[in-house]
Design an enzyme around this catalytic site. Structure first.
Site, PDB file in Angstrom:
ATOM      1  N   GLU A  16       9.404   1.499  10.933  1.00 10.66           N
ATOM      2  CA  GLU A  16      10.532   2.487  10.824  1.00 10.66           C
ATOM      3  C   GLU A  16       9.933   3.956  10.912  1.00 10.66           C
ATOM      4  OE1 GLU A  16      13.533  -0.002   7.977  1.00 10.66           O
ATOM      5  OE2 GLU A  16      12.926   2.138   7.388  1.00 10.66           O
TER       6      GLU A  16
ATOM      7  N   CYS B  63      14.046  10.696   6.992  1.00 12.15           N
ATOM      8  CA  CYS B  63      13.971  10.012   8.461  1.00 12.15           C
ATOM      9  C   CYS B  63      15.264  10.578   9.177  1.00 12.15           C
ATOM     10  CB  CYS B  63      13.484   8.727   8.559  1.00 12.15           C
ATOM     11  SG  CYS B  63      14.650   7.747   7.710  1.00 12.15           S
TER      12      CYS B  63
ATOM     13  N   GLU C 127       9.623  16.371  14.971  1.00 12.69           N
ATOM     14  CA  GLU C 127      10.108  16.197  13.870  1.00 12.69           C
ATOM     15  C   GLU C 127       9.071  17.166  12.967  1.00 12.69           C
ATOM     16  OE1 GLU C 127       8.675  12.589  11.316  1.00 12.69           O
ATOM     17  OE2 GLU C 127      10.863  12.462  11.065  1.00 12.69           O
TER      18      GLU C 127
ATOM     19  N   LYS D  78       0.713  -1.120   0.052  1.00 17.63           N
ATOM     20  CA  LYS D  78      -0.078  -0.015  -0.036  1.00 17.63           C
ATOM     21  C   LYS D  78       0.953   1.240   0.199  1.00 17.63           C
ATOM     22  CE  LYS D  78      -1.837   3.042   2.115  1.00 17.63           C
ATOM     23  NZ  LYS D  78      -1.619   4.466   1.603  1.00 17.63           N
TER      24      LYS D  78
HETATM   25  P1  NAD Z   1       2.370   8.317   7.379  1.00 17.44           P
HETATM   26  O1  NAD Z   1       2.571   7.506   8.814  1.00 17.44           O
HETATM   27  O2  NAD Z   1       1.080   9.460   7.433  1.00 17.44           O
HETATM   28  O3  NAD Z   1       1.963   7.506   6.294  1.00 17.44           O
HETATM   29  C1  NAD Z   1       2.780   6.445   5.987  1.00 17.44           C
HETATM   30  C2  NAD Z   1       1.852   5.253   5.273  1.00 17.44           C
HETATM   31  O4  NAD Z   1       0.831   4.618   6.379  1.00 17.44           O
HETATM   32  C3  NAD Z   1       1.097   5.786   3.987  1.00 17.44           C
HETATM   33  O5  NAD Z   1       1.041   4.960   3.004  1.00 17.44           O
HETATM   34  C4  NAD Z   1      -0.449   6.140   4.626  1.00 17.44           C
HETATM   35  O6  NAD Z   1      -1.285   6.133   3.598  1.00 17.44           O
HETATM   36  C5  NAD Z   1      -0.395   4.712   5.692  1.00 17.44           C
HETATM   37  N1  NAD Z   1      -1.225   4.994   6.724  1.00 17.44           N
HETATM   38  C6  NAD Z   1      -1.610   6.121   7.381  1.00 17.44           C
HETATM   39  N2  NAD Z   1      -2.744   6.074   8.268  1.00 17.44           N
HETATM   40  C7  NAD Z   1      -2.944   4.364   8.237  1.00 17.44           C
HETATM   41  C8  NAD Z   1      -3.344   3.457   9.178  1.00 17.44           C
HETATM   42  N3  NAD Z   1      -4.354   4.033  10.164  1.00 17.44           N
HETATM   43  N4  NAD Z   1      -3.126   2.346   9.178  1.00 17.44           N
HETATM   44  C9  NAD Z   1      -2.318   1.843   7.802  1.00 17.44           C
HETATM   45  N5  NAD Z   1      -1.857   2.578   7.109  1.00 17.44           N
HETATM   46  C10 NAD Z   1      -1.934   3.933   7.248  1.00 17.44           C
HETATM   47  O7  NAD Z   1       3.809   8.863   7.236  1.00 17.44           O
HETATM   48  P2  NAD Z   1       4.316   9.949   5.952  1.00 17.44           P
HETATM   49  O8  NAD Z   1       3.880  11.341   6.324  1.00 17.44           O
HETATM   50  O9  NAD Z   1       3.854   9.364   4.749  1.00 17.44           O
HETATM   51  O10 NAD Z   1       5.892   9.831   6.151  1.00 17.44           O
HETATM   52  C11 NAD Z   1       6.870  10.733   6.728  1.00 17.44           C
HETATM   53  C12 NAD Z   1       7.256   9.706   8.079  1.00 17.44           C
HETATM   54  O11 NAD Z   1       7.827   8.856   7.639  1.00 17.44           O
HETATM   55  C13 NAD Z   1       8.207  10.635   8.773  1.00 17.44           C
HETATM   56  O12 NAD Z   1       7.791  10.767  10.301  1.00 17.44           O
HETATM   57  C14 NAD Z   1       9.372  10.040   8.741  1.00 17.44           C
HETATM   58  O13 NAD Z   1      10.541  10.165   9.474  1.00 17.44           O
HETATM   59  C15 NAD Z   1       9.101   8.545   8.548  1.00 17.44           C
HETATM   60  N6  NAD Z   1      10.019   7.901   7.904  1.00 17.44           N
HETATM   61  C16 NAD Z   1      11.006   7.023   8.708  1.00 17.44           C
HETATM   62  C17 NAD Z   1      11.844   6.274   8.086  1.00 17.44           C
HETATM   63  C18 NAD Z   1      12.773   5.157   8.875  1.00 17.44           C
HETATM   64  O14 NAD Z   1      13.544   4.561   8.486  1.00 17.44           O
HETATM   65  N7  NAD Z   1      12.617   5.303  10.140  1.00 17.44           N
HETATM   66  C19 NAD Z   1      12.134   6.445   6.594  1.00 17.44           C
HETATM   67  C20 NAD Z   1      11.249   7.043   5.944  1.00 17.44           C
HETATM   68  C21 NAD Z   1      10.078   7.824   6.335  1.00 17.44           C
END
Ligand code: NAD
Length: 512
Positions: free
Chosen positions: A272, A306, A405, A197
């Site tokens: 992550e 991240c 963040e 997804k």
């Molecule tokens: P997000 O959590 O808003 O969304 C990530 C994914 O989760 C999307 O595909 C979204 O549709 C899905 N999602 C949202 N709500 C959900 C739910 N209730 N159930 C299942 N899936 C759901 O994150 P974002 O804004 O897309 O990404 C940015 C974040 O990702 C930042 O916090 C960043 O630090 C983190 N990130 C971490 C790493 C790491 O390796 N630690 C790497 C890249 C990004």
């Protein structure tokens, strides 16, 4: 696309190629890919826009529980054959996917830049890294099931690993292609089937990935892609009983929600999550190299990374001069169209994210910090989500700009006196993903790295990745590790087999 941007032959050429590549997404709604076939979905759609000027790039099917169910059933049906295929056949197939990614790396980079706003100079490398991720795990596919031999006096124990089953992969919008390969390649190498997804703000390159994989010969049902909104399609995936594990990359609060959603089906989870990573510069460091790394690790990839070093801690004594040099560099960063190869900082992913980032500008002033550079939207590019790369100085460690963040090209600087003060400030946040340390003192390096709460620490370096090494965070930054063999621990069950040598006394009951 309207063009307020300074033009160059390279930008013109990239715009023309990107325009041709994007035609298909504008002409037809982007559907799902389930059981080896493109599927239009059940009728709900959302509009995908480019952060460059917020114009539509097309519409995308919004998956529901129905499509997730179809994809999970397909992944479940494909699992036994994929699990049992010989390791060398899996290896060869993953290498073919890597070949195809390499062949289309420039297309992938162009589409990713337009879809996410991240500068082409970084997206080109990210697309190539996607291929490397497949190669790395292709070469490990044959040994993925190997275990340990653990002999005892009267028994031989040995372990083996088997793939856990169909897994869900949920990815974010920052470097979405590379991150998807980082999750999907090891799952396929382990023998798992996948339902992916992708993030709703950057859906395009996930489609290229699933198409490339099938063109390379991946059997139907082994990799399925369902687009959609996280709270609907993502949620349904985390709740589906046929899905054994969820590999998730995103914000910490979403990780908590996924844990709750997956509780009733006892999902294994690997997270992550976010970071607020410190870069600590001691007075004895190579300050020229440290400055380059500090600028790179927060302003590259629009700071939407991240592992970005979003908190700079500089030792008293060198603080003022270092920050002055930093200001000069930040002021000169080249903001512009992400397809311009000279551009260093592009637009933020979405107007909602732009609002979130801009919200910190007001909070910085209220919190007593000084906005040394930036702190505004970019005056030249009003149509898109551009900000001026920003530097906050004199921040207090307990304020929002030093704790939360921001996920943009925004750096918060503070000072520290000695090792103890640096550790207190570095560890004084909810996150624990990465930390960066600059010093020439070997003893101090060992003392500091022992005490820093971070899953990954780079010493005298920016974020340099070596794929066999563990990748992941502590505290609110995640659960589990990616990289190398660590990934197989998550995607596979470890079994122990205990065989008697027929020499030990079996307990006897009921004989008396
Ligand atoms: P997000 O959590 O808003 O969304 C990530 C994914 O989760 C999307 O595909 C979204 O549709 C899905 N999602 C949202 N709500 C959900 C739910 N209730 N159930 C299942 N899936 C759901 O994150 P974002 O804004 O897309 O990404 C940015 C974040 O990702 C930042 O916090 C960043 O630090 C983190 N990130 C971490 C790493 C790491 O390796 N630690 C790497 C890249 C990004």
């Amino acid at each position: 696309m309207p063009q307020p941007f300074p033009s160059s032959p390279a930008l013109q050429s990239n715009l023309e190629v990107a325009g041709r590549l994007l035609e298909r997404f504008r002409a037809h709604p982007l559907g799902h890919y389930i059981n080896g076939q493109a599927q239009p979905g059940s009728g709900e759609h959302f509009t995908n826009t480019t952060p460059i000027d917020n114009t539509p790039l097309g519409v995308v099917s919004a998956g529901t529980a129905l499509e997730i169910d179809q994809a999970a059933l397909a992944a479940d049906a494909a699992f036994p054959a994929w699990r049992d295929i010989a390791g060398d056949a899996r290896r060869d197939l993953l290498h073919r996917i890597a070949d195809a990614i390499e062949a289309r790396a420039h297309d992938i980079a162009l589409i990713e830049s337009v879809d996410t706003g991240q500068a082409l100079r970084f997206m080109s490398k990210a697309a190539v890294r996607g291929a490397e991720n497949f190669r790395f795990y292709a070469d490990r596919a044959m040994g993925a099931r190997d275990g340990l031999s653990l002999p005892a006096e009267e028994h031989l124990n040995f372990t083996l690993r088997q793939p856990i089953g169909p897994v869900g992969v949920i990815t974010p919008w920052n470097t979405p292609f590379m991150l998807s390969t980082w999750k999907i390649a090891p799952a396929l190498a382990a023998g798992c089937t996948v339902v992916h997804k992708p993030a709703e703000w950057s859906p395009l390159t996930a489609q290229l990935l699933v198409e490339i994989a099938h063109e390379a010969g991946l059997p139907p049902g082994v990799l399925n892609t369902v687009h959609g909104i996280g709270e609907v399609a993502g949620k349904a995936l985390t709740e589906h009983p046929l899905i054994k594990a969820i590999a998730f990359v995103g914000v910490s609060a979403t990780g908590s929600a996924i844990m709750a959603q997956g509780a009733s089906t006892l999902k294994c989870v690997h997270f992550e999550l976010g970071g607020k990573n410190p870069v600590i510069v001691f007075a004895d460091a190579d300050l020229d190299r440290a400055l380059d790394a500090v600028v790179f690790m927060i302003y590259s990839l629009n700071g939407e990374r991240c592992t970005s070093s979003s908190r700079l801690l500089v030792q008293d004594g060198i603080h003022d001069e270092f920050v002055e040099r930093l200001k000069a560099r930040v002021t000169k960063l080249k903001v512009g169209h992400p397809l311009d190869p000279a551009v260093e900082v592009g637009p933020l992913i979405h107007p909602r994210h732009l609002d979130k980032v801009c919200g910190f500008f007001e909070r910085a002033s209220q919190g007593g910090a000084h906005i040394a550079v930036g702190g505004t939207r970019h005056p030249s590019f009003n149509e898109g989500n551009f900000i001026v790369p920003t530097l906050f100085t004199g921040a207090s460690p307990d304020k929002a700009i030093a704790q939360q963040e921001i996920f943009g090209p925004v750096l918060t600087t503070m000072h520290f006196s000695d090792e103890a003060d640096a550790i207190t400030k570095a560890n004084g946040v909810a996150y624990g993903l990465a930390a960066y340390l600059w010093t020439k003192d070997v003893g101090r390096t060992v003392r500091m790295t022992r005490k820093l709460d971070a899953g990954m620490i780079w010493v005298n370096s920016e974020n340099n990745r070596h794929l066999p090494t563990p990748f992941g965070g502590m505290k609110a930054s995640g659960i589990g590790r990616d990289g190398g063999d660590y990934r197989f621990d998550f995607y596979m069950e470890t079994k122990n087999v205990c065989i008697a040598l027929d020499t030990h006394a079996v307990p006897t009951l009921g004989k008396a």
